[in-house]
Design a protein around this motif. Structure first.
Motif, PDB file in Angstrom:
ATOM      1  N   ALA A  78      -9.365  -1.811  -3.237  1.00  0.00           N
ATOM      2  CA  ALA A  78     -10.087  -2.967  -2.705  1.00  0.00           C
ATOM      3  C   ALA A  78     -10.037  -4.141  -3.678  1.00  0.00           C
ATOM      4  O   ALA A  78      -9.834  -5.293  -3.280  1.00  0.00           O
ATOM      5  N   GLY A  79     -10.207  -3.850  -4.967  1.00  0.00           N
ATOM      6  CA  GLY A  79     -10.083  -4.911  -5.964  1.00  0.00           C
ATOM      7  C   GLY A  79      -8.682  -5.480  -6.023  1.00  0.00           C
ATOM      8  O   GLY A  79      -8.494  -6.690  -6.198  1.00  0.00           O
ATOM      9  N   GLY A  80      -7.671  -4.619  -5.863  1.00  0.00           N
ATOM     10  CA  GLY A  80      -6.292  -5.090  -5.855  1.00  0.00           C
ATOM     11  C   GLY A  80      -5.990  -5.970  -4.655  1.00  0.00           C
ATOM     12  O   GLY A  80      -5.262  -6.964  -4.769  1.00  0.00           O
ATOM     13  N   ILE A  81      -6.537  -5.616  -3.498  1.00  0.00           N
ATOM     14  CA  ILE A  81      -6.340  -6.447  -2.306  1.00  0.00           C
ATOM     15  C   ILE A  81      -6.974  -7.823  -2.510  1.00  0.00           C
ATOM     16  O   ILE A  81      -6.371  -8.857  -2.196  1.00  0.00           O
ATOM     17  N   LEU A 109      -0.884  -5.488  -5.931  1.00  0.00           N
ATOM     18  CA  LEU A 109      -1.432  -4.423  -5.093  1.00  0.00           C
ATOM     19  C   LEU A 109      -0.877  -3.064  -5.497  1.00  0.00           C
ATOM     20  O   LEU A 109      -1.621  -2.071  -5.577  1.00  0.00           O
ATOM     21  N   VAL A 110       0.422  -2.992  -5.751  1.00  0.00           N
ATOM     22  CA  VAL A 110       1.030  -1.721  -6.177  1.00  0.00           C
ATOM     23  C   VAL A 110       0.407  -1.254  -7.489  1.00  0.00           C
ATOM     24  O   VAL A 110       0.039  -0.072  -7.636  1.00  0.00           O
ATOM     25  N   LEU A 111       0.266  -2.133  -8.444  1.00  0.00           N
ATOM     26  CA  LEU A 111      -0.311  -1.756  -9.740  1.00  0.00           C
ATOM     27  C   LEU A 111      -1.766  -1.336  -9.583  1.00  0.00           C
ATOM     28  O   LEU A 111      -2.223  -0.408 -10.277  1.00  0.00           O
ATOM     29  N   LEU A 133       0.809  -1.218   0.000  1.00  0.00           N
ATOM     30  CA  LEU A 133       0.000   0.000   0.000  1.00  0.00           C
ATOM     31  C   LEU A 133       0.848   1.276   0.000  1.00  0.00           C
ATOM     32  O   LEU A 133       0.655   2.145  -0.866  1.00  0.00           O
ATOM     33  N   PRO A 134       1.806   1.449   0.919  1.00  0.00           N
ATOM     34  CA  PRO A 134       2.635   2.667   0.857  1.00  0.00           C
ATOM     35  C   PRO A 134       3.433   2.772  -0.440  1.00  0.00           C
ATOM     36  O   PRO A 134       3.553   3.863  -1.007  1.00  0.00           O
ATOM     37  N   MET A 135       3.964   1.647  -0.909  1.00  0.00           N
ATOM     38  CA  MET A 135       4.734   1.681  -2.146  1.00  0.00           C
ATOM     39  C   MET A 135       3.853   2.095  -3.321  1.00  0.00           C
ATOM     40  O   MET A 135       4.266   2.870  -4.181  1.00  0.00           O
ATOM     41  N   GLY A 136       2.619   1.587  -3.350  1.00  0.00           N
ATOM     42  CA  GLY A 136       1.721   1.932  -4.446  1.00  0.00           C
ATOM     43  C   GLY A 136       1.391   3.408  -4.479  1.00  0.00           C
ATOM     44  O   GLY A 136       1.434   4.042  -5.540  1.00  0.00           O
ATOM     45  N   PHE A 137       1.072   3.993  -3.333  1.00  0.00           N
ATOM     46  CA  PHE A 137       0.761   5.423  -3.303  1.00  0.00           C
ATOM     47  C   PHE A 137       2.000   6.266  -3.591  1.00  0.00           C
ATOM     48  O   PHE A 137       1.902   7.325  -4.223  1.00  0.00           O
ATOM     49  N   LEU A 138       3.175   5.815  -3.149  1.00  0.00           N
ATOM     50  CA  LEU A 138       4.400   6.550  -3.449  1.00  0.00           C
ATOM     51  C   LEU A 138       4.668   6.569  -4.955  1.00  0.00           C
ATOM     52  O   LEU A 138       4.979   7.622  -5.529  1.00  0.00           O
ATOM     53  N   VAL A 139       4.556   5.425  -5.594  1.00  0.00           N
ATOM     54  CA  VAL A 139       4.771   5.347  -7.040  1.00  0.00           C
ATOM     55  C   VAL A 139       3.729   6.159  -7.789  1.00  0.00           C
ATOM     56  O   VAL A 139       4.031   6.823  -8.789  1.00  0.00           O
ATOM     57  N   ALA A 140       2.482   6.129  -7.306  1.00  0.00           N
ATOM     58  CA  ALA A 140       1.416   6.845  -8.002  1.00  0.00           C
ATOM     59  C   ALA A 140       1.525   8.353  -7.841  1.00  0.00           C
ATOM     60  O   ALA A 140       1.193   9.108  -8.774  1.00  0.00           O
ATOM     61  N   MET A 141       1.993   8.821  -6.684  1.00  0.00           N
ATOM     62  CA  MET A 141       1.992  10.256  -6.395  1.00  0.00           C
ATOM     63  C   MET A 141       3.301  10.952  -6.739  1.00  0.00           C
ATOM     64  O   MET A 141       3.327  12.188  -6.865  1.00  0.00           O
TER      65      MET A 141
END
Length: 286
Positions: A204-207, A161-163, A103-111
């Protein structure tokens, strides 16, 4: 007023039981138990017929009665509860660490533009490497341990999850972000009150998807690495030729995942979309 004929009365009398039966059938088929178990009934019947007619040799194919007997025997001995406890413990570790990392990695990559440029090729590269491919080197690193199985589960969960997080952040309309900033919201408040709620349906779908992959990775790791668990039980049963135990392991895996998905993951995803799905509604109204 014209009185109904005897034939009309007879037809009405025959229709009434049919209508009552049709209404009763509709009510029964709409119950949760029938909708859940109904699709499995023909499969179990075909399975039983194939075993009774000996379509396949009995040494390679057993019926539901043999699997049920095996289930009761393993429950009585305490073997199956112990294996289930080990598998669920490993899954819990993998899910916990996978969410904490993904989760943190996904938001970091996205933002962050620089984080995305730096990590996106790596994400696509490692996403293409199957979890099973890591098992040989993981055994060398950690041996036949809980750490080895946890590593495989975490690896399997993190990348989907990251994607999913990146995809969810990209779906947030920029009009909402600009509107929040024009009202004086800072970067942190925009992130918490606009970006995160807008991305939650995709998250939620990724989880849900990531946990499905993690569940399969757990069984594969237990078959190759584990010394206990449902996957190990199936592999050990194959070694001694106990087909009924292999069938039982497959059924237990399916039932457990179906229960987890139906009772936890699907309601979580549905509630998230209903609560935070306003982004799609705003886009539809434009």
């Amino acid at each position: 007023m014209v009185a109904p004929t005897d034939g009309a009365l007879d037809r009405a009398a025959t229709r009434t039981p049919r209508r009552r039966l049709a209404v009763w059938l509709r009510r029964v088929t709409r119950t949760g138990a029938v909708r859940t178990l109904g699709p499995f009934v023909p499969i179990v019947v075909l399975w039983w017929l194939a075993a009774e007619l000996e379509v396949f040799p009995a040494a390679f194919f057993v019926g539901p009665d043999a699997v049920l007997t095996e289930f009761l025997d393993l429950m009585r001995k305490g073997v199956l509860p112990g294996y289930l406890s080990d598998s669920l413990t490993r899954l819990a570790y993998g899910i916990g660490f996978g969410l904490l990392i993904g989760l943190p990695m996904g938001f970091l990559v996205a933002m962050s533009a620089w984080a995305r440029r730096l990590t996106w090729p790596l994400l696509l590269f490692f996403q293409a490497i199957a979890d099973i491919a890591w098992l040989p080197i993981v055994i060398v690193w950690f041996g036949f341990s809980l750490t080895a199985v946890t590593f495989v589960i975490v690896y399997t969960i993190v990348f989907p999850l990251v994607l999913a997080v990146v995809s969810g952040v990209e779906q947030v309309p920029q009009e909402l972000v600009r509107a929040a900033r024009s009202l004086g919201a800072g970067r942190f408040r925009v992130f918490v009150e606009v970006i995160v709620p807008g991305a939650l349906p995709a998250v939620a779908g990724g989880i849900r998807t990531g946990l499905g992959y993690g569940w399969r990775a757990l069984i594969a790791a237990e078959i190759i690495v584990g010394t206990s668990g449902v996957g190990f039980m199936m592999f050990d049963a194959r070694r001694v030729g106990d087909v009924s135990e292999v069938f039982l392991g497959m059924i237990v895996l399916g039932v457990l995942w179906y229960a987890m998905d139906a009772l936890v993951l699907a309601p979580f995803e549905r509630a998230t979309v209903e609560r935070w799905g306003m982004v799609r509604q705003v886009e539809a109204g434009r």
